[in-house]
Design an enzyme around this catalytic site. Structure first.
Site, PDB file in Angstrom:
ATOM      1  N   GLY D 127       0.678  -1.061  -0.130  1.00 27.28           N
ATOM      2  CA  GLY D 127       0.118   0.105   0.056  1.00 27.28           C
ATOM      3  C   GLY D 127       0.734   1.303  -0.146  1.00 27.28           C
ATOM      4  O   GLY D 127       1.222   1.690   1.017  1.00 27.28           O
ATOM      5  N   GLU D 244      16.709  -3.911  -2.808  1.00 29.32           N
ATOM      6  CA  GLU D 244      16.526  -5.053  -3.767  1.00 29.32           C
ATOM      7  C   GLU D 244      16.851  -4.920  -5.053  1.00 29.32           C
ATOM      8  O   GLU D 244      16.316  -4.177  -5.952  1.00 29.32           O
ATOM      9  CB  GLU D 244      14.825  -5.106  -3.789  1.00 29.32           C
ATOM     10  CG  GLU D 244      14.446  -6.434  -4.626  1.00 29.32           C
ATOM     11  CD  GLU D 244      15.267  -7.615  -4.188  1.00 29.32           C
ATOM     12  OE1 GLU D 244      15.640  -8.152  -3.132  1.00 29.32           O
ATOM     13  OE2 GLU D 244      15.503  -8.625  -5.075  1.00 29.32           O
ATOM     14  N   SER D 383       9.054   5.434 -11.706  1.00 28.97           N
ATOM     15  CA  SER D 383       9.172   5.287 -13.288  1.00 28.97           C
ATOM     16  C   SER D 383      10.645   5.395 -13.789  1.00 28.97           C
ATOM     17  O   SER D 383      11.510   5.835 -12.715  1.00 28.97           O
ATOM     18  CB  SER D 383       8.268   6.328 -13.691  1.00 28.97           C
ATOM     19  OG  SER D 383       8.895   7.953 -13.367  1.00 28.97           O
ATOM     20  N   ASN D 384      10.890   5.161 -15.035  1.00 28.62           N
ATOM     21  CA  ASN D 384      12.045   5.332 -15.330  1.00 28.62           C
ATOM     22  C   ASN D 384      12.563   6.972 -15.307  1.00 28.62           C
ATOM     23  O   ASN D 384      13.743   7.011 -15.423  1.00 28.62           O
ATOM     24  CB  ASN D 384      12.101   4.771 -16.955  1.00 28.62           C
ATOM     25  CG  ASN D 384      12.214   3.143 -16.901  1.00 28.62           C
ATOM     26  OD1 ASN D 384      11.927   2.622 -16.096  1.00 28.62           O
ATOM     27  ND2 ASN D 384      12.510   2.713 -18.093  1.00 28.62           N
TER      28      ASN D 384
END
Lengths: 379, 397, 379, 397
Positions: D127, D244, D383-384
């Site tokens: 969330g 990660e 986003s990129n």
């Protein structure tokens, strides 16, 4: 898997970088580019003494390197320094063919090459051969006493400084056959050899070489008759690793200069590096350089694998060097603006060399098509 | 909607062709087509020929000696000139200063300078950019301080194209430091022979001398040489930047480059077959040719659009960006077409009178130099980044 | 030279736009896309009554248009409305072939087509024909009473709604020969015709059609035996102008939606349209759409020129529609972010259609190669 | 420098292969390879198999039930799983929440939640995003107000992937409006069965249901469910985003996609010859294959670099951008490879149990859907554009 260079190679790299920083300012390089031969004999001798030529040969041939990563580490450093001395022509191309094909007597030349005393050049490309390593129309005919060679060799890198030319010529077969090509050792002063040297736009030297009834003894032949192609292909592979690595060095310099400029040059009251459009484009430049670097590592590391794997990795490295090199050179100039267009500012010289690498031994499209062809062979 | 030339337009095109056929010196056309370096005399020759014909000032109103041609006619003229191998006219007086004088100059200035542009008495160059004021032109620092009937000018201009031939320079100078940076700029006409002016060549990365630095050291300029009002120079400069749209896209020159590249593609070989038959090369070429064909229509469409005046700024920007992109793509593909023969660079081979055999094919010599030289076109005259900014403003962003 | 549309075409455009604005909200379109036939018969009837089908035929065939600019003006407006009624299948493709090849009796069908009463579809493409208009393996053999047709037709646009199929089949020659192709009128209910309709990802409908020993009378043949190819090529050319124009309409919508979003959506405290990286990309989007629009104009205006010029212009329009369409669709989604990924938001539906246009009658690469081939033919 | 796997690494790879060979259900692998839709049961099955083997939590420390594998081992495992057709494990609990709990969670939280992630008792969803807080996550508005031993949560989350299956959600919520927007954010663990939570599906543009909106209406969450300290949630979220990195580039999955595209290229025909022999298609394919081959090395090079921890942020960004670019290029070229057969879309054909013959070649059905669906990968997870911003910061711009 290990992505760190060995201590020896790290030392080599550091040594070259230090030497160039101390002894090779761009102004000096540009002056030597305008000299008769297009490089400095004096510096060449110093490179030889530092062992840099030897780093490109294996122990068997009097060197202490010669592996893919030796080539890539050295040429990346040479690229950073925009070095125009004839490492590629004499050691990788000419020397590479002798090391592969020469008999013991012929290989003795390599000692002189490694010491910097003798210069070689590979007279292989021809006016219509473009990037095809098998297209040889120059002819060698067997005579009673040896060979007669005729033909025109084009854009022979440092062909105007070489003591000995390694000349490829066709002894049999059609114009594009891999089979039937031989290589010969031809002294530059041999009767019938006409050499027209000239500068290149990126500060190197090359030559058009016309061979008219050049008479050579039987001992001029390198290796078995008509079987030189695999050695040529491997020498070109090593040359492409060298060029791709040189391109990485050049790209790193272009990127660093541009980042520096973006941080210091102000327009509209702020450093231009604060403009998001430029930031995002620089992020792409950074990423793509890392991709080109990875491709170089792959090619250097796969140099001893079977032919198809080796050549695919080589084509990948060179194609990425071409594609990313153009991106980096063009973006660096564009982001600098006018200043980059001037002779006095260093960037343009790096950019010119970076772009021209694409015109040596296969441009992006050549290597894309070749990679695809090799894929089909492999499948 | 009709993409065909009208009968009148066709007749006009034929008239231009006939004129070029008769008046463009063959040696000059050969130089242009061969990518040789032009010298001042070459440019003067063509300037005089056009002037004799009354076709020099394409975009000026008839009353000042211009042609009065509309946008389509101007484009036809430019295209035909390019195709025939005519040199481009030097734009600084004809296309940059003149429109400003016509709109904002005094009667006296118009009467004095316009005829001298036409008859070649004056060679103008442009004094806009400064080392610290490139894309951000408004930050210029060259100062003009009023002293009686004169301005005293101090400072430095740069990227002054063909300044080595000029006897006059039009400059943006700072006459006030109050208000926004744009507000204190004036537009001055300066005689290059005034004491205190020094011109220093800038050599470009591929070795050519096209641009210069111009230094001003207590240069006294008569107040009568001010164009329009003091501190309003920014308005005039902007008018100039957005006014000149004909040919900004360089369609004619790009068509010639494309044809030349096709010629090269037919003569370069891959395994004995023409490069132009190589599928990848053919696709890259097709991509550019398609884009150029569309561009030719975009150009005429925008130039002849009824709301073109209102949108002049963004339209110029679009034409400029796309025109330079196409030109640079052509230069790059031409470089690639040559293979290894892109490398040799014998600078003298580009001068008239060079008699040695070419290295490689005869079309090779100028190619790489042109590739590098034309990196400038996306930088100067307002970089493509500046142009994208103008477009995005127009879109409301 | 004149870049303004005639008053008639301007009126047509305005009328369609008004009608669509009043009667064709996207939600309704999406519902009709999910219906059995994938479009609304009711709306189709209204389009017919407005004369929109007639605008695609010349007066000789009962219409009042049919020129290149009629196609482009109408399809651009249909693109803006994301219309999924079968203009392309019935009027341009099926109707186009009958208008070119049909005899007087056969042409009577066109009256019914223009009135919207009869629907046509062109059953031409095959499972392996991809974009090649000459690849026809479906066979027609002459019998005593007429013809027997066998084969499999693939992705036949609106093939599941057609009353009459215009089926192409080979009567002679090899699989890829231009010569030897004929077109036949085959009622959809004819014995041996098996039609499997399905929706497409962009909200249209198509069908796989299997023909097993379909017996037709001699009057089913359109035009001289084996000579249908030029008519097929011209019908495909008109289809490509229609598709490229539809793409322009779609691009305009995507651009406007994106501009609107950039001006209203805030992130980091400002409208995202204030971010320079997005501004510069939007400037590219705007410019490229104008290029695609010019290419469409060129193709529409050159439809009556000799074949090579016509087809080069058509390939240019379609290649630019494909290239720019993809740029616009992808940039529009990317700049919108997550919201554009949802079914509920309009943009995605425009983007899907825009991308899929590239998969109809030749994608970018097909048209690049074809353009190059035509250039060589012309040289 | 050594590009070859060490003997240990080879042995590990063989062990993974043997495991997959024996334990990956053939029907499941067929579904994955055929591009069919996976249902919850499919994901649960594979989760349980990996858990039985002790290989579920690749990146966790051994003490918590993880594998303790290094970066190269994790990459080998991911590549082999992809190649074999194993489904990807659902990352929200395993790869997103767990590292945060391990680093910042209380002993109690670790003891409670980590085992439940492993044994599948909890299915977590994320969330983070809100309708007004996408790329600008720090502007989130969902409020948690302390009321005794509970927080009372009100607001809305969106883009909650696979939230329809989840029984737990970890949320960023606003616990303070003072200071910078980042400073008032807390990290809360919420049981989806708490009264006041509503999940509403969001259907994606190609018709799939992957993501959801989650509404919170006076949802009472025990204070014990706060991770770390109140108002420090932004730190934990950022740790998660940069921590990660394994597999962020998706090298294994991209290799599988490339192989699949080659398979398609061999079966699609142009004039009877395989598409893969068409020079333009072959060049586009080669371009992607080259980039992917380089990417595989970039990935391992960065992951195993000694200064990787320091540069975690920009490295993740590079891997993410390039990985998504390659994936999207593959999706696009696959779409183009199909020609007209990219259009048919029978949604049911992607479900197990669909028995009709495929329309066109058997590989066609999922292709366009995947192209459109994967437009998301350059948008979500930062986003990129956000990633390029991170890189440019790292470069000092």
């Amino acid at each position: 898997m290990d992505f760190n260079h060995s201590d020896d190679r790290t030392m080599l790299k550091d040594m070259v970088s230090r030497f160039l920083a101390d002894n090779y300012p761009l102004a000096v390089r540009n002056r030597s580019a305008e000299s008769t031969e297009g490089f400095s004999r004096d510096i060449w001798q110093q490179f030889a003494e530092l062992g840099l030529i030897g780093a490109l040969f294996d122990e068997q041939h009097g060197g202490f390197g010669g592996a893919g990563f030796d080539i890539s580490v050295l040429f990346e450093a040479l690229g950073r320094g925009l070095v125009n001395e004839p490492f590629l022509a004499s050691a990788i191309l000419g020397g590479g063919l002798i090391a592969q094909l020469g008999n013991d007597v012929q290989k003795d030349i390599l000692t002189e090459v490694i010491s910097g005393k003798t210069l070689l050049a590979l007279a292989h490309g021809e006016p219509e051969s473009r990037f095809d390593p098998a297209q040889v129309t120059c002819r060698a005919s067997q005579t009673d006493s040896g060979w007669t060679i005729d033909g025109h060799k084009a854009v022979v890198l440092n062909g105007d400084s070489a003591d000995i030319l390694v000349v490829t010529a066709r002894v049999s077969g059609g114009d594009w056959d891999e089979d039937g090509i031989s290589a010969f050792l031809v002294p530059a002063g041999q009767s019938g050899v006409e050499i027209r040297g000239y500068p290149t736009i990126d500060g190197l030297h090359a030559a058009e070489i016309h061979l008219s009834s050049v008479e050579m003894g039987g001992d001029a032949l390198l290796g078995p008759i008509g079987k030189a192609f695999p050695a040529i292909e491997l020498a070109v592979a090593r040359a492409n690793i060298a060029l791709a690595s040189e391109a990485i060095g050049l790209m790193d310099v272009c990127r660093d200069m541009t980042l520096d400029y973006l941080q210091t040059r102000k327009q509209f009251g702020v450093p231009i590096g604060k403009f998001q459009a430029l930031q995002h484009r620089m992020a792409t430049v950074l990423m793509e350089i890392e991709q080109a670097r990875s491709a170089c590592i792959n090619a250097a590391g796969r140099l001893d694998l079977p032919r198809v794997q080796r050549e695919q990795a080589v084509s990948t490295a060179k194609a990425l060097a071409g594609r990313v090199g153009r991106l980096v050179a063009e973006e660096a100039i564009q982001m600098h603006g006018g200043i980059a267009m001037t002779w006095e500012f260093d960037l343009g010289h790096y950019a010119k060399r970076l772009i021209m690498i694409d015109n040596q031994f296969g441009d992006v499209d050549y290597h894309l098509a070749r990679f695809a062809e090799l894929s089909r062979t492999a499948a | 909607m009709d993409l065909n030339f009208s009968d009148d337009e066709l007749a006009f095109r034929d008239e231009v062709r006939a004129f070029l056929d008769k008046n463009l010196p063959a040696a000059l056309a050969a130089k242009v087509k061969g990518g040789k370096r032009l010298v001042k005399e070459d440019m003067d020759t063509w300037h005089a020929i056009l002037n004799r014909q009354g076709w020099l000032a394409e975009s000026w109103p008839v009353e000042f000696g211009g042609t009065g041609w509309n946008a389509v006619q101007q484009q036809i003229f430019e295209d035909e000139c390019c195709a025939a191998g005519a040199p481009r006219t030097v734009p600084f007086g004809l296309k940059m200063l003149a429109p400003v004088l016509i709109k904002y100059g005094s009667e006296e200035q118009k009467r004095t300078y316009l005829p001298r542009i036409l008859d070649g008495s004056d060679w103008w160059c442009q004094g806009y950019s400064e080392p610290g004021a490139g894309s951000d032109l408004a930050s210029l620092k060259t100062k003009a301080i009023r002293d009686g009937d004169h301005y005293v000018v101090n400072g430095q201009k740069t990227w002054t194209t063909l300044g080595q031939y000029a006897n006059k320079i039009f400059c943006l100078v700072r006459t006030s430091t109050e208000g926004k940076p744009q507000e204190g700029i004036s537009f001055l006409l300066i005689d290059m022979e005034t004491p205190g002016i020094t011109v220093r060549p800038i050599i470009l990365l591929e070795g050519t001398h096209e641009v210069n630095e111009v230094f001003f050291d207590d240069v006294r300029v008569p107040v009568a040489n001010l164009v329009g009002e003091e501190n309003r120079g920014w308005t005039y400069a902007k008018y100039l930047l957005t006014h000149e749209r004909t040919n900004i896209a360089n369609v004619g020159a790009n068509k010639v480059s494309l044809a030349h590249l096709k010629h090269i593609g037919q003569h370069q070989k891959i395994r004995g077959r023409p490069l132009i038959e190589d599928p990848l090369f053919a696709a890259r070429l097709a991509e550019i040719e398609m884009d150029l064909d569309a561009m030719a229509t975009t150009n005429l469409r925008l130039l002849s659009s009824p709301d073109s005046a209102a949108n002049a700024g963004p339209m110029s920007s679009m034409l400029k960006i796309k025109g330079t992109e196409i030109r640079q793509a052509l230069n790059d593909l031409t470089r690639r077409a040559l293979g290894p023969y892109a490398m040799p660079f014998v600078s003298e081979a580009l001068d008239t009178g060079y008699n040695e055999a070419p290295i490689g094919p005869d079309y090779a010599a100028p190619v790489s130099q042109e590739y590098f030289n034309n990196r400038k076109i996306s930088i100067y005259g307002g970089s493509n980044e500046i142009q994208r900014g103008i477009i995005s403003k127009m879109m409301g962003l």
